[in-house]
Motif scaffolding. Structure first.
Motif, PDB file in Angstrom:
ATOM      1  N   ALA A   1      -5.687 -11.907  -9.419  1.00 35.23           N
ATOM      2  CA  ALA A   1      -6.855 -11.100  -9.016  1.00 35.23           C
ATOM      3  C   ALA A   1      -6.638 -10.628  -7.589  1.00 35.23           C
ATOM      4  O   ALA A   1      -5.814 -11.182  -6.859  1.00 35.23           O
ATOM      5  N   ARG A   2      -7.383  -9.575  -7.233  1.00 35.09           N
ATOM      6  CA  ARG A   2      -7.440  -9.181  -5.822  1.00 35.09           C
ATOM      7  C   ARG A   2      -8.788  -9.694  -5.325  1.00 35.09           C
ATOM      8  O   ARG A   2      -9.826  -9.227  -5.784  1.00 35.09           O
ATOM      9  N   SER A   3      -8.764 -10.676  -4.431  1.00 30.12           N
ATOM     10  CA  SER A   3     -10.007 -11.366  -4.052  1.00 30.12           C
ATOM     11  C   SER A   3     -10.649 -10.759  -2.807  1.00 30.12           C
ATOM     12  O   SER A   3     -10.073 -10.792  -1.718  1.00 30.12           O
TER      13      SER A   3
ATOM     14  N   GLY B   1       1.394   5.162 -15.439  1.00 32.44           N
ATOM     15  CA  GLY B   1       0.336   4.162 -15.239  1.00 32.44           C
ATOM     16  C   GLY B   1       0.786   2.715 -15.366  1.00 32.44           C
ATOM     17  O   GLY B   1       1.925   2.352 -15.050  1.00 32.44           O
ATOM     18  N   HIS B   2      -0.135   1.895 -15.900  1.00 32.10           N
ATOM     19  CA  HIS B   2       0.074   0.444 -15.851  1.00 32.10           C
ATOM     20  C   HIS B   2       1.133  -0.071 -16.805  1.00 32.10           C
ATOM     21  O   HIS B   2       1.483  -1.258 -16.734  1.00 32.10           O
ATOM     22  N   MET B   3       1.645   0.758 -17.696  1.00 33.77           N
ATOM     23  CA  MET B   3       2.773   0.286 -18.512  1.00 33.77           C
ATOM     24  C   MET B   3       3.934  -0.161 -17.608  1.00 33.77           C
ATOM     25  O   MET B   3       4.742  -0.994 -17.993  1.00 33.77           O
ATOM     26  N   GLN B   4       3.961   0.393 -16.390  1.00 30.81           N
ATOM     27  CA  GLN B   4       5.043   0.046 -15.451  1.00 30.81           C
ATOM     28  C   GLN B   4       4.941  -1.397 -14.960  1.00 30.81           C
ATOM     29  O   GLN B   4       5.879  -1.941 -14.404  1.00 30.81           O
ATOM     30  N   ARG B   5       3.764  -1.988 -15.112  1.00 33.02           N
ATOM     31  CA  ARG B   5       3.592  -3.359 -14.605  1.00 33.02           C
ATOM     32  C   ARG B   5       3.752  -4.410 -15.692  1.00 33.02           C
ATOM     33  O   ARG B   5       3.708  -5.614 -15.411  1.00 33.02           O
ATOM     34  N   GLY B   6       3.899  -3.943 -16.955  1.00 31.93           N
ATOM     35  CA  GLY B   6       3.946  -4.923 -18.046  1.00 31.93           C
ATOM     36  C   GLY B   6       5.342  -5.115 -18.596  1.00 31.93           C
ATOM     37  O   GLY B   6       6.315  -4.534 -18.117  1.00 31.93           O
TER      38      GLY B   6
ATOM     39  N   ALA C   1       5.522  10.364  -7.056  1.00 32.01           N
ATOM     40  CA  ALA C   1       4.947   9.044  -6.736  1.00 32.01           C
ATOM     41  C   ALA C   1       3.444   9.235  -6.569  1.00 32.01           C
ATOM     42  O   ALA C   1       3.003  10.224  -5.970  1.00 32.01           O
ATOM     43  N   GLU C   2       2.648   8.294  -7.072  1.00 32.75           N
ATOM     44  CA  GLU C   2       1.188   8.513  -7.082  1.00 32.75           C
ATOM     45  C   GLU C   2       0.611   8.730  -5.684  1.00 32.75           C
ATOM     46  O   GLU C   2      -0.422   9.376  -5.538  1.00 32.75           O
ATOM     47  N   GLY C   3       1.305   8.218  -4.650  1.00 33.66           N
ATOM     48  CA  GLY C   3       0.785   8.364  -3.286  1.00 33.66           C
ATOM     49  C   GLY C   3       1.302   9.592  -2.567  1.00 33.66           C
ATOM     50  O   GLY C   3       1.132   9.717  -1.352  1.00 33.66           O
TER      51      GLY C   3
ATOM     52  N   VAL D   1       4.643   8.354 -11.328  1.00 29.48           N
ATOM     53  CA  VAL D   1       4.989   6.924 -11.356  1.00 29.48           C
ATOM     54  C   VAL D   1       4.170   6.197 -10.295  1.00 29.48           C
ATOM     55  O   VAL D   1       3.612   6.815  -9.390  1.00 29.48           O
ATOM     56  N   MET D   2       4.113   4.856 -10.380  1.00 29.68           N
ATOM     57  CA  MET D   2       3.328   4.092  -9.413  1.00 29.68           C
ATOM     58  C   MET D   2       3.986   4.113  -8.033  1.00 29.68           C
ATOM     59  O   MET D   2       5.182   4.374  -7.910  1.00 29.68           O
ATOM     60  N   GLY D   3       3.195   3.773  -7.053  1.00 29.63           N
ATOM     61  CA  GLY D   3       3.671   3.770  -5.672  1.00 29.63           C
ATOM     62  C   GLY D   3       2.607   4.423  -4.813  1.00 29.63           C
ATOM     63  O   GLY D   3       2.701   5.587  -4.450  1.00 29.63           O
ATOM     64  N   ARG D   4       1.574   3.633  -4.532  1.00 31.99           N
ATOM     65  CA  ARG D   4       0.440   4.112  -3.733  1.00 31.99           C
ATOM     66  C   ARG D   4       0.908   4.538  -2.341  1.00 31.99           C
ATOM     67  O   ARG D   4       0.532   5.566  -1.830  1.00 31.99           O
ATOM     68  N   ASP D   5       1.756   3.677  -1.758  1.00 32.57           N
ATOM     69  CA  ASP D   5       2.222   3.947  -0.392  1.00 32.57           C
ATOM     70  C   ASP D   5       3.739   4.045  -0.325  1.00 32.57           C
ATOM     71  O   ASP D   5       4.299   4.190   0.761  1.00 32.57           O
TER      72      ASP D   5
ATOM     73  N   LYS E   1       6.460 -10.405  -4.551  1.00 32.86           N
ATOM     74  CA  LYS E   1       6.459  -9.677  -5.825  1.00 32.86           C
ATOM     75  C   LYS E   1       5.724  -8.365  -5.645  1.00 32.86           C
ATOM     76  O   LYS E   1       4.696  -8.317  -4.972  1.00 32.86           O
ATOM     77  N   THR E   2       6.262  -7.313  -6.125  1.00 33.05           N
ATOM     78  CA  THR E   2       5.553  -6.036  -6.264  1.00 33.05           C
ATOM     79  C   THR E   2       6.508  -5.038  -6.891  1.00 33.05           C
ATOM     80  O   THR E   2       7.678  -4.961  -6.493  1.00 33.05           O
ATOM     81  N   ILE E   3       6.002  -4.281  -7.843  1.00 32.18           N
ATOM     82  CA  ILE E   3       6.880  -3.259  -8.436  1.00 32.18           C
ATOM     83  C   ILE E   3       7.183  -2.165  -7.416  1.00 32.18           C
ATOM     84  O   ILE E   3       8.134  -1.414  -7.587  1.00 32.18           O
ATOM     85  N   ASP E   4       6.384  -2.078  -6.336  1.00 33.85           N
ATOM     86  CA  ASP E   4       6.593  -1.019  -5.336  1.00 33.85           C
ATOM     87  C   ASP E   4       7.795  -1.296  -4.422  1.00 33.85           C
ATOM     88  O   ASP E   4       8.288  -0.392  -3.753  1.00 33.85           O
ATOM     89  N   ASN E   5       8.247  -2.540  -4.392  1.00 29.84           N
ATOM     90  CA  ASN E   5       9.356  -2.991  -3.534  1.00 29.84           C
ATOM     91  C   ASN E   5       9.227  -2.533  -2.079  1.00 29.84           C
ATOM     92  O   ASN E   5      10.200  -2.066  -1.473  1.00 29.84           O
TER      93      ASN E   5
HETATM   94  O1  F6P Z   1       0.936  -2.365  -5.664  1.00 26.60           O
HETATM   95  C1  F6P Z   1       1.319  -2.282  -6.976  1.00 26.60           C
HETATM   96  C2  F6P Z   1       0.593  -1.172  -7.692  1.00 26.60           C
HETATM   97  O2  F6P Z   1       1.074  -1.126  -8.996  1.00 26.60           O
HETATM   98  C3  F6P Z   1       0.658   0.199  -7.044  1.00 26.60           C
HETATM   99  O3  F6P Z   1       1.860   0.881  -7.274  1.00 26.60           O
HETATM  100  C4  F6P Z   1      -0.544   0.876  -7.635  1.00 26.60           C
HETATM  101  O4  F6P Z   1      -0.991   1.908  -6.829  1.00 26.60           O
HETATM  102  C5  F6P Z   1      -1.536  -0.238  -7.694  1.00 26.60           C
HETATM  103  O5  F6P Z   1      -0.801  -1.443  -7.777  1.00 26.60           O
HETATM  104  C6  F6P Z   1      -2.509  -0.129  -8.844  1.00 26.60           C
HETATM  105  O6  F6P Z   1      -3.418  -1.160  -8.749  1.00 26.60           O
HETATM  106  P1  F6P Z   1      -4.541  -1.509  -9.832  1.00 26.60           P
HETATM  107  O7  F6P Z   1      -3.916  -2.380 -10.850  1.00 26.60           O
HETATM  108  O8  F6P Z   1      -5.582  -2.204  -9.061  1.00 26.60           O
HETATM  109  O9  F6P Z   1      -4.982  -0.215 -10.432  1.00 26.60           O
END
Ligand code: F6P
Length: 329
Positions: free
Chosen positions: A77-79, A258-263, A228-230, A175-179, A131-135
């Motif tokens: 979670a993000r607390s 989207g979130h398929m990149q995190r799974g 990149a999303e950012g 693709v993901m990558g907020r920053d 850990k982070t897919i953004d590296n």
């Molecule tokens: O920091 C990892 C990340 O996947 C970013 O690339 C993305 O912007 C963000 O998390 C998405 O977060 P959430 O799951 O809260 O939508």
């Protein structure tokens, strides 16, 4: 390494966005604790579990058959509460009531920022595992989850390339990558993208249109632009609209991964990375180290203090953008 005399009770948690390889890291932490004769407690849903006192006692069996699984058995979670003095106070009281001697936090830079504040208020040894897919975490060449995410993205783009090629289409793939543009640039090279748009550089629409017109004139049958999303020019939909206004010949489509990149199941590289960092984190605590992140730089384990991790920007490999440009002709 020799076994220390005092038996420790070590807490472990996963926090922030999930990614492939978290379970491999948890398994490594638990098994290494058991190997050295220590107890290990898993807190649920990251810092929320510390505040709510939600935990499970872990043994070798609790981490059986999880090495290859995506997500996290400890949940994450993000607390928001951990950002408050009261939330951190509650967490400290719970840790004390459970006689936890030390913590291992598997998280990203936001999580390390939170725990750094916590340790200044409530001294307890903590070791971080990145850990982070953004590296984009300073202090390690690669963070857990990044390699798998890259492979997921490249596989997805290969599929998009098939349909793009069949219809002579221009695709914008977000693709993901907020920053951070790390996923964009590596997957761009790996998938032969025509252009890559990242937050680290200013996007000039004219330049993108020129590159695409050049491809059009050379009769390329498909073109892929990775966004990149950012990126400062906006998301893939907005950029696609802008390009279309400037050159209407393109039959344009947008795909947001989207979130398929995190799974998904972690790659072998992520499993090995998570295993090495999990062992290193427990051994760091046993050696008496604290308030540091373990990472791998140049294939060696390194320890970087949390303040340095959270206050230093990881250098972006700009040379890779040049390589992508040369090869996209
Ligand atoms: O920091 C990892 C990340 O996947 C970013 O690339 C993305 O912007 C963000 O998390 C998405 O977060 P959430 O799951 O809260 O939508």
């Amino acid at each position: 390494m020799t076994k220390p005399k005092k038996k420790l009770k070590i807490g472990v948690l996963t926090t922030g966005g999930d990614c492939p390889g978290l379970n491999a890291a948890i398994r490594a932490v638990v098994r290494t604790c058991i190997f050295y004769g220590h107890d290990v407690v898993g807190f649920l849903r990251g810092y929320e579990g510390l505040i709510e006192n939600q935990f499970i006692l872990m043994n070798s069996h609790s981490v059986s058959n999880i090495l290859q699984r995506g997500g996290t058995i400890l949940k994450t979670a993000r607390s928001e509460r951990f950002k408050t003095v009261e939330g951190r106070q509650k967490a400290a009281e719970n840790l004390q009531s459970l006689s936890i001697d030390a913590l291992i936090v598997i998280g990203g830079d936001g999580s390390f920022r939170g725990i750094e504040t916590f340790t200044r208020e409530h001294p307890i040894p903590v070791i971080g595992i990145p850990k982070t897919i953004d590296n984009d975490i300073y202090g390690t060449d690669t963070a857990i989850g990044y390699d798998t995410a890259l492979n997921t993205v490249v596989q997805a783009i290969d599929k998009i390339r098939d349909t793009a090629d069949s219809h002579d289409r221009l695709f914008f793939v977000e693709v993901m990558g907020r920053d951070a543009g790390m996923i964009a640039v590596l997957s761009g090279i790996g998938s032969g993208a025509e252009a890559i748009l990242i937050p680290e550089t200013k996007t000039r629409m004219e330049q993108i249109v020129q590159i695409l017109k050049r491809g059009w004139n050379r009769k390329k049958t498909s073109m892929i632009v990775i966004v990149a999303e950012g990126d400062d020019a906006g998301g893939a939909y907005r950029i696609a609209d802008e390009v279309k206004k400037k050159f209407e010949h393109f039959d344009t489509r947008v795909s947001v991964l989207g979130h398929m990149q995190r799974g998904g199941s972690p790659s072998c590289a992520d499993r090995v990375l998570a295993s090495r960092l999990g062992v290193a984190a427990v051994e760091a605590l046993i050696e008496g180290r604290s308030n540091e992140m373990v990472g791998i730089v140049g294939n060696r384990i390194v320890h970087t203090p949390f303040p340095e991790v959270v206050n230093t920007k990881k250098e972006f490999p700009m040379d890779l953008m040049r390589i992508a440009e040369i090869l996209s002709l």
